[in-house]
Design a protein around this motif. Structure first.
Motif, PDB file in Angstrom:
ATOM      1  N   TYR A 288       0.851  -1.180   0.000  1.00  0.00           N
ATOM      2  CA  TYR A 288       0.000   0.000   0.000  1.00  0.00           C
ATOM      3  C   TYR A 288       0.889   1.233   0.000  1.00  0.00           C
ATOM      4  O   TYR A 288       1.973   1.253   0.583  1.00  0.00           O
TER       5      TYR A 288
ATOM      6  N   GLN B 122       0.883   5.372   0.969  1.00  0.00           N
ATOM      7  CA  GLN B 122       0.180   6.400   1.730  1.00  0.00           C
ATOM      8  C   GLN B 122       0.880   7.734   1.536  1.00  0.00           C
ATOM      9  O   GLN B 122       1.864   8.048   2.188  1.00  0.00           O
TER      10      GLN B 122
ATOM     11  N   SER C  74      -1.440  12.977   1.734  1.00  0.00           N
ATOM     12  CA  SER C  74      -2.894  13.155   1.802  1.00  0.00           C
ATOM     13  C   SER C  74      -3.549  12.139   2.724  1.00  0.00           C
ATOM     14  O   SER C  74      -4.743  12.240   3.018  1.00  0.00           O
ATOM     15  N   ARG C  75      -2.810  11.140   3.171  1.00  0.00           N
ATOM     16  CA  ARG C  75      -3.211  10.146   4.178  1.00  0.00           C
ATOM     17  C   ARG C  75      -3.951   8.929   3.629  1.00  0.00           C
ATOM     18  O   ARG C  75      -3.981   7.899   4.282  1.00  0.00           O
ATOM     19  N   GLN C  76      -4.571   9.037   2.459  1.00  0.00           N
ATOM     20  CA  GLN C  76      -5.346   7.899   1.995  1.00  0.00           C
ATOM     21  C   GLN C  76      -4.441   6.727   1.636  1.00  0.00           C
ATOM     22  O   GLN C  76      -3.462   6.886   0.919  1.00  0.00           O
ATOM     23  N   MET C  77      -4.768   5.560   2.112  1.00  0.00           N
ATOM     24  CA  MET C  77      -4.031   4.340   1.847  1.00  0.00           C
ATOM     25  C   MET C  77      -4.496   3.796   0.489  1.00  0.00           C
ATOM     26  O   MET C  77      -5.676   3.501   0.305  1.00  0.00           O
TER      27      MET C  77
END
Lengths: 115, 113
Positions: free
Chosen positions: A37, A39, A42-45
């Motif tokens: 993954y 990240q 922007s923090r979105q995985m």
């Protein structure tokens, strides 16, 4: 219990070059799934790539490919032609389908792509 | 097609308070998982909900509880907040069944003062 280890806290690479991120895991199971993954700040995985343990062929998604060594319990991610947008934290993750689909994550590797 | 949405984006609480975080799954998804990501670490699995029931739970105390509604949205509740609860809380949704890819929201940043 399953564990995932990422031994490289930080990596850097020049734009357009290739970089490999390492991941090892520990499990007694024979059937499982492995993931990388991404990240960004922007923090979105975001799912980058997935590998089923029963498949011998290494997964590939455009510039991203893995080197899956089941006997060594190793699952590295290769990023070719690195781009500035690849700068992010990368997590290796494990899932045992026999125990639900919860993800077990490593501590992550910060990748910085330099221009 | 809306992805996973979480609210609020950022929250500040003090020790001992209670907090509720919310998650709407990706359209068509019926399973919701919650993760806690402390600063500089990988996410840790809290629990998973399917058909309004907690199906699986990680190593978190009972102060952490959740709920899933008939529309598949979910809440994470944390009671008696501790400083150590400061983290990014991620929600992930998927279709029921093993080997279904999980789609993550942007998370809620919880800060405890």
């Amino acid at each position: 219990a399953q564990t995932v280890t990422q031994s490289q806290p930080e990596m850097s690479v020049q734009e357009a070059e290739t970089v490999t991120l390492s991941c090892t895991y520990d499990t007694s199971e024979n059937n499982y799934y492995l993931f990388w993954y991404k990240q960004p700040p922007s923090r979105q995985m975001i799912l980058v790539i997935r590998q089923e343990a029963y498949k011998q062929q290494n997964a590939t998604e455009n510039r991203f490919s893995v080197n899956f060594q089941k006997a060594a319990k190793s699952f590295s991610l290769k990023i070719s032609d690195s781009q500035l947008g690849d700068t992010a934290m990368y997590f290796c993750a494990f899932m045992n389908p026999g125990r639900g689909n919860k993800l077990v994550f490593g501590a992550g590797t910060i990748l910085r792509v330099k221009s | 097609d809306a992805g996973v949405t979480q609210s609020p984006t950022h929250l500040i609480k003090t020790r001992g308070q209670q907090v509720t975080l919310r998650c709407s799954p990706k359209s068509g998804h019926d399973t919701v998982s919650w993760y806690q990501q402390a600063l500089g670490q990988g996410p840790q699995f809290i629990f998973q909900y399917y058909e309004e029931e907690e199906r699986q739970r990680g190593n978190f105390p009972d102060r952490f509880s959740g709920h899933q509604f008939p529309n598949y949205s979910s809440e994470l509740n944390v009671n008696a907040l501790l400083l150590g609860d400061s983290a990014l809380y991620l929600c992930a949704s998927s279709l029921e069944g093993n080997n279904q890819p999980q789609h993550f929201g942007d998370g809620t940043r919880l800060s405890i003062l």
